[in-house]
Structure formats: structure tokens, C-alpha cells
Design an enzyme around this catalytic site. Structure first.
Site, PDB file in Angstrom:
ATOM      1  N   SER A  79      19.537 -37.099  -2.349  1.00  0.00           N
ATOM      2  CA  SER A  79      18.553 -38.150  -2.077  1.00  0.00           C
ATOM      3  C   SER A  79      19.199 -39.399  -1.505  1.00  0.00           C
ATOM      4  O   SER A  79      18.670 -40.034  -0.586  1.00  0.00           O
ATOM      5  CB  SER A  79      17.820 -38.543  -3.373  1.00  0.00           C
ATOM      6  OG  SER A  79      16.681 -37.769  -3.590  1.00  0.00           O
ATOM      7  N   HIS A 102      13.870 -44.253  -8.562  1.00  0.00           N
ATOM      8  CA  HIS A 102      14.295 -43.586  -7.335  1.00  0.00           C
ATOM      9  C   HIS A 102      13.895 -44.380  -6.098  1.00  0.00           C
ATOM     10  O   HIS A 102      14.709 -44.624  -5.209  1.00  0.00           O
ATOM     11  CB  HIS A 102      13.688 -42.188  -7.295  1.00  0.00           C
ATOM     12  CG  HIS A 102      14.305 -41.279  -6.289  1.00  0.00           C
ATOM     13  ND1 HIS A 102      13.858 -41.185  -4.989  1.00  0.00           N
ATOM     14  CD2 HIS A 102      15.355 -40.417  -6.383  1.00  0.00           C
ATOM     15  CE1 HIS A 102      14.587 -40.303  -4.339  1.00  0.00           C
ATOM     16  NE2 HIS A 102      15.509 -39.819  -5.156  1.00  0.00           N
ATOM     17  N   ASP A 138       8.274 -41.878  -1.211  1.00  0.00           N
ATOM     18  CA  ASP A 138       9.090 -41.873  -2.423  1.00  0.00           C
ATOM     19  C   ASP A 138       8.235 -42.275  -3.617  1.00  0.00           C
ATOM     20  O   ASP A 138       7.008 -42.270  -3.541  1.00  0.00           O
ATOM     21  CB  ASP A 138      10.284 -42.817  -2.247  1.00  0.00           C
ATOM     22  CG  ASP A 138      11.548 -42.311  -2.922  1.00  0.00           C
ATOM     23  OD1 ASP A 138      11.564 -42.259  -4.166  1.00  0.00           O
ATOM     24  OD2 ASP A 138      12.510 -41.968  -2.224  1.00  0.00           O
TER      25      ASP A 138
END
Length: 373
Positions: free
Chosen positions: A291, A135, A103
């Protein structure tokens, strides 16, 4: 990008004017990023690689992006009740394996992640500015956020081996490339990681496919986002590769996320709309996207692995697919795959233990969505 080149073939290409810019260790697949000589087209470069080594494959160094977007505002967007997640019951399975996370960067100083077992692998020779930590922080907290914090996770006692594989290269979006993804997979393979969370997507790529196959052959279970390009879009990768568990997102009403990519490759559904997630610098925010559904399946896969470490990747996937509630059309479909994960019975309690009653979580009312495009 070329995969499977022998040293002699690479030397032959160098004599033709090719430069080898980056090369992976070869733990999963020997991948090298080639710069063709001036004046040579990309198509000509691909042909030159095939002529130099018939056993090699060549493809472009595609970009891959995270699959998250803004959602509702305010607190209380958890959806663990949708999947029947119960932490005490999950803990009866025993210690879960380390979860690999590919990530963006992570804010380990966030209150939900302070003191949590998160090791970050860096040094992938990324070619842009450091990624934003939004994120990665959100996904990490969904997995292992500290109990009692503003963003508690599904498996707060689990270990994460996180690879910061994203960067910003002249734009505003975090992105990664094939070389970085292969290097990230290699770093996890070297640590014998068995469950890998890839909340990202992009186009098909022959080099990445070869690396994914090699990782799967080593027993790695790869769980990836279905993509946020809409129902009529082309399949997203690596989710659409065989054996990769493709996860779509649903809201609190069990309706599919309005931007989720659909197709025959979809395997499972999990909450991923208006989820309350950790934000860098502290506190949280609401996000939507496939996600954020991936960590639910990654956590479930880790629990299954804890209950039976001998499960092969295909058997583990089959077990997950049998632990679902059917949504949409009867049976498997292109929208929800095999249905919404149901985690209550992922592992049976020990014979000398009394099952813990499933906790009841109040699901907040539906919040409005904000467009981010």
C-alpha cells in the site's frame, strides 16, 4: 452484481423476484447490486442475469482490503533517497494534476495535512460503520504531507480528491466492495481525474474489470498495490488487470517486502517497508506494505503528466518503467517487475533554468519487523 443490464432486462429480473439494492450512476459502467429471490442460489442468480441480458456480466460483490501492516517503531523511516526523489526538480515540471485517492477516511486535522489541498468525496451509501482513518491518513500524507511536518509528502503542493470508500461491517478490518469501488471511480471520472492511487487489493471480479477498462478508456492511469499475501499467492486485483500499474514494496536494502505477492503482473517497485507515516490524531508510526509503495509511483505519474499532459496511459506507464533500476534477475521478473523507480529525471529542467542538485537524505538503519498476523 451485474454490469451492462438494460432497463428492460432489469425490469424483467424484477418480475422474477430480484431486487435492485444499489446502482451506480453509469459514468463508467452501469452496475447494479441485485438481491436474488428467496431460495435462489448465487449460481442460479448469475444464470438468470445472463438469460435476461446476454450482453450483461454478473459476478459476486467481492470485498477488497487495504494493503498495510505494522513495521518498525520510532522516527526516521523515510526512503525517498532510494528513488532519487527531489522536490525542487519535480516542481520544474509545472503544476501536477489532481491525484485521485480511493482509500479509508483521512484525518485532515493531522499537522501534516492541515491546510493541504484535500477534498473528500463521501456519500457512497456504505453499508457499515465508518472506516478507521489510519490507512487513508498515512497514504494521503505520503502524497501531500506538508513540508516541515512530522510526515512530509512527495508532492506537498499537489491536490488530492479522496474518496472514502471503506467501512467496517461487523469486523475489525476496513474493507470495501465492488459497488463502492465503481462509485468511487465514477466520482473521480466526473472530476476528470487522470492519476488514481488504489492502495488496496482483493480477488478478480468481472464487474470491477469492466469499470477499470472504462476508466482507462477515458485516460485514467490507475496505480494499485501488488498485495501482501506472500510470494506464492494468487494475483491481487485490481493490480493484475491489464493496464493497471502494479506496485510492489522494497526495504532500504532494496530487498522485496517479505509478504509481497509476486507474479507476472508486477510492474514497478518502490519503498514500502518501515516507512514513517502520519497517524490519526497526530504524530506518526512506521508501517510496511505494498500500500505504502503505491504513492511513490502515483506521485511520479503525476510529475510525468505535468511534464507532458498529452501522454496516453500506456505511454506514461512505459516512461515509468524505463525510469528504473533493475533488481533481482536481469530484466523484468515476477518479484520486482521492471525494477525500482528512479525519479531524478522524470522531467527535464527548462532550458533557462539551472538544475537543482539532488539532495542527500540519510537513510536510517534497518528496524525490526513485527508480525501482525
Amino acid at each position: 452484481m451485474a454490469v451492462g443490464l438494460t432497463s428492460k432486462s432489469l425490469a424483467r429480473l424484477r418480475t422474477q423476484g430480484f431486487q435492485a439494492e444499489r446502482q451506480t450512476k453509469g459514468t463508467l459502467a452501469s452496475v447494479v447490486r441485485l438481491i436474488p429471490p428467496s431460495g435462489m442460489s448465487l449460481a442460479q442468480a448469475q444464470r438468470a442475469v445472463r438469460v435476461a441480458d446476454a450482453g450483461a456480466n454478473a459476478d459476486f460483490d467481492h470485498f477488497y482490503y487495504t494493503d498495510g501492516a505494522a513495521g518498525c517503531t520510532g522516527t526516521g523511516c523515510e526512503a525517498v533517497s532510494l528513488v532519487g526523489w527531489n522536490l525542487p526538480a519535480a516542481q520544474q515540471c509545472g503544476p501536477v494534476p489532481t491525484i485521485g485517492l480511493i482509500d479509508t477516511g483521512i484525518d485532515r486535522e493531522h499537522e501534516a495535512l492541515q491546510g493541504q489541498s484535500i477534498e473528500i468525496v463521501s456519500g457512497l451509501q456504505l453499508r457499515g460503520k465508518p472506516s478507521q482513518r489510519d490507512h487513508g491518513t498515512a497514504v494521503a500524507a505520503l502524497l501531500v504531507g506538508r513540508s516541515g511536518s512530522s510526515a512530509p509528502g512527495l508532492l506537498p503542493d499537489a491536490n488530492i480528491l479522496a474518496v472514502d470508500a471503506f467501512y467496517r461491517d461487523g469486523g475489525t478490518a476496513d474493507r470495501t466492495d465492488v459497488t463502492a469501488l465503481v462509485m468511487a471511480l465514477e466520482a473521480l471520472a466526473e472530476k476528470n481525474v487522470r492519476v488514481v492511487n488504489m492502495s488496496l487489493s482483493g480477488p478478480p471480479n468481472e464487474v470491477l474489470r469492466r469499470a477499470i477498462e472504462s476508466a482507462q478508456a477515458k485516460g485514467m492511469v490507475i496505480i494499485a498495490a501488488a498485495g501482501n499475501n506472500g510470494a506464492g499467492a494468487e494475483p491481487s486485483y485490481p493490480a493484475a488487470y491489464p493496464g493497471v500499474i502494479a506496485v510492489t514494496a522494497v526495504d532500504n536494502k532494496r530487498d522485496v517486502y517479505r509478504r509481497a505477492t509476486q507474479g507476472d503482473y508486477i510492474d514497478l517497485a518502490a519503498p514500502g517497508v518501515d516507512l514513517w507515516v502520519a497517524a490519526p490524531g497526530g504524530g506518526g508510526t512506521a508501517k510496511s506494505g505494498t500500500s505504502y509503495a503505491v504513492p511513490f509511483i502515483s506521485a511520479a505519474a503525476a510529475v510525468l503528466h505535468a511534464s507532458n499532459a498529452t501522454l496516453k496511459p500506456a505511454d506514461l506507464e512505459a516512461a515509468l518503467e524505463s525510469s528504473t533500476t533493475d533488481l533481482g534477475k536481469p530484466g523484468r521478473d515476477k518479484t520486482y517487475g521492471n525494477g525500482l523507480l528512479q525519479a531524478a529525471n522524470l522531467c527535464a529542467p527548462q532550458a533557462d533554468e539551472t538544475p537543482v542538485a539532488q539532495s542527500k537524505v540519510n537513510v536510517p538503519p534497518q528496524h525490526s519487523l513485527r508480525r501482525t498476523d
